[in-house]
Design an enzyme around this catalytic site. Structure first.
Site, mmCIF file in Angstrom:
data_model
loop_
_atom_site.group_PDB
_atom_site.id
_atom_site.type_symbol
_atom_site.label_atom_id
_atom_site.label_comp_id
_atom_site.label_asym_id
_atom_site.label_seq_id
_atom_site.Cartn_x
_atom_site.Cartn_y
_atom_site.Cartn_z
ATOM 1 C CE LYS A 14 21.996 54.238 25.893
ATOM 2 N NZ LYS A 14 21.618 53.393 24.745
ATOM 3 N N GLY A 51 34.780 64.541 20.613
ATOM 4 C CA GLY A 51 33.342 64.336 20.690
ATOM 5 C C GLY A 51 32.596 65.432 21.419
ATOM 6 N NE ARG A 108 35.797 65.697 14.654
ATOM 7 C CZ ARG A 108 34.891 64.760 14.857
ATOM 8 N NH1 ARG A 108 33.885 64.627 14.021
ATOM 9 N NH2 ARG A 108 34.975 63.965 15.899
ATOM 10 N N GLY A 153 35.655 58.797 19.350
ATOM 11 C CA GLY A 153 35.654 57.333 19.320
ATOM 12 C C GLY A 153 37.049 56.756 19.236
#
Length: 410
Positions: free
Chosen positions: A209, A367, A41, A391
């Site tokens: 998840k 991510g 980043r 995100g």
């Protein structure tokens, strides 16, 4: 993206020499103590900062690191990331010890043309993430005051554009706002993926998840040609098909939803591809006893029903890699196994290798996926595009508006 949004090139054409320009960058890097373990980043932030500095701007960088929850916590200091920026940057970089306090004001006033000032973690100030519009606006005005009479704002932090925060959203209503090159590229790339992909369009979806990815899957059914499911979330899909999953991660409350997806995908023209085998372990540990089991007989081996799946198996990895090799557009979000442990990294490595050798337009959705390819030894240049915002990229793929982009008229 509409024509209302002004770009960084528009700002530079207007003239930035001698002006102080606030830039929202993404320096939210992983740390081991004070050591940056992945500077992706930081490197992604450099081009815009150096472009402004070369044009004579006095650049003030706003960024966050972690979640200090509105308090000054040394372990969340921006300094390690700023120090790495200074090492990599052609422009001189100084770092403030506060956000909008005495040190930040003094260093902003002392900036010369072509210099860069990095403010301390903006999330040290509770107003940055406040739900109160007036509190956020007050903080935004204090940030804007650092630019003096003729300031401007550039949003180059795609990893934060899905947040309605003071340094992302409110600041664009206080200063003239411009889209940074990084954000513009991210939006353009993701927009093409979701609205006009070259086909076959294959999506690889992993992570732990299924509940984290429900809206993404919902939006991709009917748009993607194939949806390859791996990671911990796959066991809810396998359970929905009636398979035993041992002690694997399972969201019982999502089984009916997943059944609906499996039914609807078929009629919508999207093939949901699930693993045919898994790497099944006795416990969640690098040195755990493990074996490859077919999904229709996971509990039939030596480990029994107490084990848990930690990776897709080799046959599944080959199926996934073959699908990627045939694709013309690939979007990948989420590792397909516990890649941090060598014994359970095979599936993720197979996906990364297939993408690295593919000539498809490949987009890695930030991510953990971005960390995985770097940790496995791949270079960013081996992939079409690695998003800096996990995100934000997911919310874009979901079809949500991104507040930081909307604030700039894009």
């Amino acid at each position: 993206m509409t024509n209302m949004a002004k770009s960084l090139d528009d700002l530079i054409a207007e003239g930035v020499a001698g002006r102080r320009v606030l830039v929202r960058s993404d320096l939210n890097v992983p740390l081991d103590g004070s050591t940056v373990t992945d500077d992706g980043r930081v490197r992604a932030s450099l081009p815009v900062l150096e472009k402004l500095a070369r044009a004579g701007a006095r650049v003030i960088v706003m960024a966050h690191l972690g979640r200090p929850k509105g308090t000054v916590d040394p372990k969340y200091s921006i300094k390690p990331a700023a120090d790495r920026l200074a090492e990599l940057s052609e422009a001189p970089v100084v770092v403030a010890t506060d956000v909008v306090g005495e040190d930040a004001r003094a260093k902003a006033d002392a900036l010369q043309d072509g210099q860069v000032l990095v403010l301390e973690n903006v999330r040290y100030d509770p107003r940055e993430t406040s739900k109160d519009d007036a509190e956020r606006e007050a903080f935004a005005r204090e940030l804007a005051a650092l630019t003096g009479e003729d300031g401007a704002y550039v949003d180059d932090a795609f990893g934060a554009v899905h947040r309605k925060h003071a340094s992302v959203y409110d600041i664009a209503h206080v200063l003239p706002g411009y889209l940074g090159d990084l954000v513009k590229t991210e939006v353009d790339v993701l927009n093409k993926v979701i609205t006009d992909p070259e086909r076959p369009f294959v999506v690889v979806m992993g992570g732990s998840k299924v509940s984290d990815k429900l809206a993404v899957i919902e939006n991709l059914i009917g748009k993607a040609d194939q949806l390859l499911i791996g990671g911990g979330m796959v066991f809810t899909f396998l359970a929905a098909q009636g398979h035993a999953v041992g002690s694997s991660l399972l969201e019982q409350d999502q089984i009916e939803t997943v059944k609906g997806y499996l039914d609807r995908a078929q009629s919508a023209g999207t093939e949901i591809v699930l693993p045919v085998d898994v790497v099944y372990a006795s416990r969640f540990a690098e040195d755990a006893e493990h074996e490859v089991r077919p999904v229709d007989d996971i509990e039939g081996g030596t480990i029994g029903d107490s084990g848990l799946g930690l990776d897709i198996g080799p046959e599944s990895a080959k199926i996934f890699a073959d699908a990627i090799s045939r694709a013309r557009t690939v979007f990948w979000n989420g590792p397909v196994g516990v890649f941090e442990m060598a014994a359970f990294a095979g599936g993720t490595k197979a996906v990364a290798e297939a993408l690295a050798t593919s000539d498809a337009m490949s987009v890695i959705g930030g991510g953990d996926s971005a960390s995985a390819v770097r940790n496995l030894g791949y270079q960013d240049s081996q992939f079409g595009h690695i998003s800096t915002g996990g995100g934000a990229s997911l919310e874009f793929i979901e079809g949500k508006e991104l507040p930081g982009v909307v604030a700039l008229g894009a």
